[in-house]
Write a protein that holds these residues in place. Structure first.
Motif, mmCIF file in Angstrom:
data_model
loop_
_atom_site.group_PDB
_atom_site.id
_atom_site.type_symbol
_atom_site.label_atom_id
_atom_site.label_comp_id
_atom_site.label_asym_id
_atom_site.label_seq_id
_atom_site.Cartn_x
_atom_site.Cartn_y
_atom_site.Cartn_z
ATOM 1 N N ILE A 55 0.836 -1.215 -0.004
ATOM 2 C CA ILE A 55 0.012 0.086 0.053
ATOM 3 C C ILE A 55 0.761 1.104 -0.128
ATOM 4 O O ILE A 55 0.609 2.288 -0.630
ATOM 5 N N LEU A 69 1.821 1.740 -3.560
ATOM 6 C CA LEU A 69 0.583 2.407 -4.197
ATOM 7 C C LEU A 69 0.476 3.807 -4.054
ATOM 8 O O LEU A 69 0.209 4.613 -4.927
ATOM 9 N N SER A 70 0.867 4.144 -2.709
ATOM 10 C CA SER A 70 0.492 5.526 -2.435
ATOM 11 C C SER A 70 1.643 6.380 -3.377
ATOM 12 O O SER A 70 1.387 7.629 -3.912
ATOM 13 N N THR A 111 -8.815 7.627 -7.525
ATOM 14 C CA THR A 111 -7.748 7.397 -8.571
ATOM 15 C C THR A 111 -8.286 7.301 -10.099
ATOM 16 O O THR A 111 -7.908 7.705 -11.109
#
Length: 410
Positions: free
Chosen positions: A21, A24-25, A231
């Motif tokens: 994650i 992903l950030s 997103t």
């Protein structure tokens, strides 16, 4: 906020970060920064769209991207107590990021760029990012007391300001090279590092204290839905920026290469077509001699109407494949289409001459158009440039008197 509770009755909750994650950030921050850079480079380009449109789009891309990255970053925190997010505070937290991005981009795209401009812009954007971050942190609702380490808290804000200053400065000094994907990617990478560094420094500054028994819980299932929504919004914004840029470039091309009154190709396009269409058997120029007289008497609008009327006469009588240009305010140029019989074009030009000999009814006024049609014709194909030079020589010859619709041949 900075005061530690009584440690005898409170337990410190140790959290961990999910590396996937976190990655992903960073990807979201990079995507948002790249989008903002892509849009930002169009702000100072003169085009059909006002620069404020690009400012708003760049600010939305940057603000939403930072907010989405922050939200993903919070979901990366794995803790052992129930937690949910206050929807109102979560949504409100995006406003400082968007407003700060707009103000920063506005300042860095001003005409007078000085180092203090970038300092002010960096402070505004850094404080906006920090405010968004800590509003988002305040939106977390859980049965724990949040205490911040003052040193790390201040460091996170300083990182946001310094990194924003550096990134905005890079955006500006590399503006002329922003066409290159590699340069845009490097600038976006640096901005993404700045945003994520600030975020995770801020999270590192946070300590959670709880009283009583700790209960293990699962993550909030609605969190990733919000992340997905934001997103998708960033991707949509990037697509919109590409489409708007393509449209803006098309409008630029039309303004540069086409006449605003007739929508015919202009002198720029004629020059380009001379290079591409090297050979032809015939080029003709129709020169209106007394246009200025009617403009002085009745205004430019009336002069434009005369030009449009003559254009329609020419378009109606010339073969469809023949290329027609408005190369000057009072001049049309015709290039004979290679596939057409030359005689068809000549017949069309003669018909135009006959029609222009008669007074034209324009806005309830009878107008006598004084025009000369100069034609350069050859049995074999010659360069368009050569034919055009011949017609201009005929128009400028001392022996030519401007009378209504006189044919002049080379």
């Amino acid at each position: 906020m900075f005061t530690k509770p009584d440690l005898e009755s409170m337990h410190i909750i140790e959290g961990s970060l999910d590396p996937l994650i976190v990655l992903l950030s960073f990807i979201i921050a990079f995507g948002a920064s790249y989008t903002a850079i892509y849009i930002n480079r169009r702000i100072n380009v003169k085009g059909f769209f006002h620069k404020n449109l690009w400012l708003v789009l760049a600010s939305l891309a940057m603000g939403l991207g930072i907010w989405s990255m922050h939200y993903v970053g919070m979901s990366a925190l794995v803790i052992s107590i129930p937690m949910k997010h206050n929807l109102f505070l979560t949504l409100i937290s995006v406003i400082p990021a968007i407003v700060a991005s707009y103000m920063a981009f506005y300042l860095t795209n001003s005409e007078y760029k000085k180092i203090r401009t970038f300092i002010v812009a960096g402070i505004l954007m850094g404080c906006g990012i920090a405010l968004m971050h800590y509003l988002g942190m305040a939106a977390m609702e859980m049965d724990a007391t949040v205490v911040y380490n003052p040193l790390l808290f201040g460091l996170s804000i300083l990182i946001a300001i310094v990194a924003s200053f550096a990134s905005l400065y890079i955006f500006s000094i590399t503006d002329t090279k922003m066409e290159k994907i590699l340069v845009k990617s490097i600038a976006a990478f640096l901005m993404a590092i700045a945003v994520t560094s600030m975020h995770y420094t801020g999270m590192l500054a946070m300590k959670l204290y709880i009283e009583g028994t700790i209960h293990v819980h699962a993550h909030d299932s609605n969190m990733m839905d919000v992340v997905l929504f934001v997103t998708i919004g960033i991707v949509s914004l990037f697509i919109l920026a590409i489409l708007a840029s393509r449209l803006d470039r098309y409008v630029d091309y039309r303004m540069k290469n086409f006449d605003a009154v007739t929508q015919l190709p202009n002198q720029n396009q004629f020059t380009e077509d001379q290079r591409i269409k090297k050979d032809t058997k015939l080029v003709a120029v129709v020169h209106i001699h007394n246009l200025e007289k009617y403009i002085l008497a009745y205004g430019y609008s009336f002069g434009d109407t005369i030009i449009k009327t003559v254009m329609k006469i020419m378009q109606t009588n010339l073969p469809k494949e023949t290329k027609l240009y408005r190369t000057e305010a009072n001049r049309f140029t015709v290039i004979h289409a290679p596939a057409e019989n030359v005689q068809n074009t000549i017949d069309g030009l003669r018909c135009i001459c006959l029609l222009l000999e008669r007074p034209l009814n324009i806005d309830e006024r009878m107008v006598s158009v004084e025009a000369v049609v100069a034609v350069s014709q050859s049995d074999d194909k010659k360069a368009v440039r050569e034919h055009f030079a011949n017609t201009i020589a005929v128009l400028h010859a001392p022996s030519i008197n401007y009378v209504r619709s006189e044919d002049s041949y080379v």
